[in-house]
Design an enzyme around this catalytic site. Structure first.
Site, PDB file in Angstrom:
ATOM      1  N   SER A 180       0.790  -1.220   0.000  1.00 37.82           N
ATOM      2  CA  SER A 180       0.000   0.000   0.000  1.00 37.82           C
ATOM      3  C   SER A 180       0.829   1.279   0.000  1.00 37.82           C
ATOM      4  O   SER A 180       0.352   2.310  -0.449  1.00 37.82           O
ATOM      5  CB  SER A 180      -0.985   0.012   1.172  1.00 37.82           C
ATOM      6  OG  SER A 180      -0.364  -0.370   2.365  1.00 37.82           O
ATOM      7  N   HIS A 208      -5.516  -2.985  -2.826  1.00 44.29           N
ATOM      8  CA  HIS A 208      -5.148  -1.984  -3.839  1.00 44.29           C
ATOM      9  C   HIS A 208      -5.074  -2.543  -5.256  1.00 44.29           C
ATOM     10  O   HIS A 208      -4.802  -1.800  -6.192  1.00 44.29           O
ATOM     11  CB  HIS A 208      -3.810  -1.338  -3.473  1.00 44.29           C
ATOM     12  CG  HIS A 208      -3.860  -0.618  -2.167  1.00 44.29           C
ATOM     13  ND1 HIS A 208      -4.405   0.630  -2.027  1.00 44.29           N
ATOM     14  CD2 HIS A 208      -3.481  -1.004  -0.929  1.00 44.29           C
ATOM     15  CE1 HIS A 208      -4.341   1.009  -0.766  1.00 44.29           C
ATOM     16  NE2 HIS A 208      -3.786   0.026  -0.073  1.00 44.29           N
ATOM     17  N   LYS A 240     -11.856   1.175  -1.443  1.00 45.40           N
ATOM     18  CA  LYS A 240     -10.786   1.736  -2.283  1.00 45.40           C
ATOM     19  C   LYS A 240     -11.327   1.873  -3.707  1.00 45.40           C
ATOM     20  O   LYS A 240     -12.127   2.749  -3.959  1.00 45.40           O
ATOM     21  CB  LYS A 240      -9.555   0.853  -2.147  1.00 45.40           C
ATOM     22  CG  LYS A 240      -9.208   0.708  -0.643  1.00 45.40           C
ATOM     23  CD  LYS A 240      -7.811   0.918  -0.243  1.00 45.40           C
ATOM     24  CE  LYS A 240      -7.733   1.261   1.229  1.00 45.40           C
ATOM     25  NZ  LYS A 240      -7.088   0.266   2.055  1.00 45.40           N
TER      26      LYS A 240
END
Ligand SMILES: *Cc1c(COP(=O)(O)O)cnc(C)c1O
Length: 386
Positions: A180, A208, A240
């Site tokens: 990340s 991610h 996200k």
């Protein structure tokens, strides 16, 4: 009481002198390429809203219609009466999307990670984690009570040696799919080989990667052409690329049943808002229908990288929307971030302990919500101040 507070104050002052004190900004706009923070308008390179879905009109509409149909709060834990039909539909959609037998919703990614690791591993077992893993994974490993080992970053051969030295009833290897703070991808093929030849679980946190990597946005495993056999435990977040909130674990039916029985952070908490589940279902659909978002994001990433390389800026080899700009010490990261802010660009400085000592950085994140001009402005300002 005063003495207790004084002890806290002393620790706060120490953070301040170490340049590690953190302050929150207050937003007066939705998340997006442009935001209003602390009363000023900025182009933002801070969010994890990689596909620009956090304020997508159809996602907003789904939240509203979900609230009308199901109400706002789920009202109970999943195992009591909090598990609504829309949660079930979202789980089924996530299972199809990830190509797994089943998926299980958690209220946050942090809770999903704690829940899985502590359910699978306990005293007498062994957990192995990449040393740059997300804090929630590291916390899960520590909390589990299993023997906990951090292996060198992205070094499958070092992991293999450690595994061979530590037989245990249950062994669990855990890695981020995309790291990340670095944007680098895990060497999943090699990790999967190391694990499968040693009867060891492999868990990948693809917070991610999902929505972003791979032709269909199915994440790091699609990007590296890995099957569910290679990665038996897949964790994803909804906050996200999908722009909403919540998280899930995808895997075999037996694994999911086991988590429903034993993952404490699944059992002992209120179920995610059903209205949010409806919004997430919509966001998942848009992420598949509007593939131009991924393509546009890829163009922005390669444009950023080409210009930064031409200017010899200190970027890394990340191919993801996370593009770190390494300054080394916390002071320079902070100073550069402040200069960018004065030019109307918001880019967070990331300092220890979030990243290892001596590797402070700007964490630039690109989003499909950006346009080329905004990325050019960022590059111009980075070049002017470096
Ligand atoms: C954000 C993140 C989490 C936590 O997910 P939340 O839903 O925000 O709690 C876990 N792992 C990684 C790698 C993350 O980036």
């Amino acid at each position: 009481m005063d003495a207790l507070l004084d002890a806290l104050k002393a620790r706060l002052q120490l953070q301040e002198t170490r340049q590690l004190y953190r302050r929150r900004r207050t937003l007066d706009s939705p998340q997006g390429a442009e935001i209003v923070a602390d009363g000023n308008r900025y182009v933002s390179f801070c969010s994890n809203d990689y596909l620009g879905l956090a304020n997508h009109p159809e996602v907003v509409a789904a939240l509203i219609s979900g609230a009308r149909q199901y109400g706002v709060g789920s009202g109970a834990a999943h195992l009591i009466t909090g598990h609504h039909r829309i949660h079930q539909q979202l789980e089924e959609a996530l299972a199809r999307y990830t190509g797994r037998e089943r998926a299980l919703l958690f209220s946050t990614g942090y809770m999903a990670n704690l829940g899985v690791i502590t359910a699978l591993a306990g005293r007498g077992d062994a957990v192995f984690e990449d040393r740059l893993n997300h804090a929630s994974l590291l916390d899960g490993g520590r909390l589990s009570g299993a023997r906990f080992t951090r292996y060198p970053h992205n070094e499958p051969s070092a992991l293999a040696l450690l595994l061979d030295k530590q037989p245990a009833a249950c062994r669990l290897v855990v890695t981020d799919g995309v790291f990340s703070m670095d944007g680098s991808t895990a060497r999943l093929q090699e990790l999967a080989d190391v694990c499968s030849t040693r009867q060891t679980w492999l868990m990948v946190d693809d917070a991610h990667g999902l929505g972003v990597l791979g032709t269909h946005g199915k994440g790091t495993t699609e990007h590296l052409a890995l099957s569910p056999q290679h990665v038996p435990i897949l964790m994803g977040t909804l906050g996200k690329a999908f722009g909403t909130f919540g998280a899930f674990i995808a895997g075999a039916d037996t694994l999911i049943e086991y988590l429903i029985q034993f993952a404490r952070s699944y059992i002992y908490t209120t179920a995610l808002s059903p209205a949010l589940a409806q919004a997430s279902l919509q966001a998942l659909q848009i992420s598949q229908d509007e593939s131009w978002r991924r393509e546009h994001l890829r163009r922005l990433i390669s444009h950023f990288r080409q210009r930064a390389q031409a200017l010899q800026l200190p970027i890394t080899d990340s191919i993801t929307p996370i593009q770190p700009y390494i300054t080394g010490d916390a002071q320079s990261a902070l100073a550069l971030s402040q200069r960018l802010q004065q030019s109307g660009l918001l880019v967070p400085a990331i300092r220890p302990p979030t990243v290892p000592e001596g590797s402070a950085r700007l964490r630039i994140t690109l989003s499909a919500a950006h346009d080329l001009d905004q990325v050019d402005r960022l590059i111009d300002q980075l070049a002017a101040h470096s």
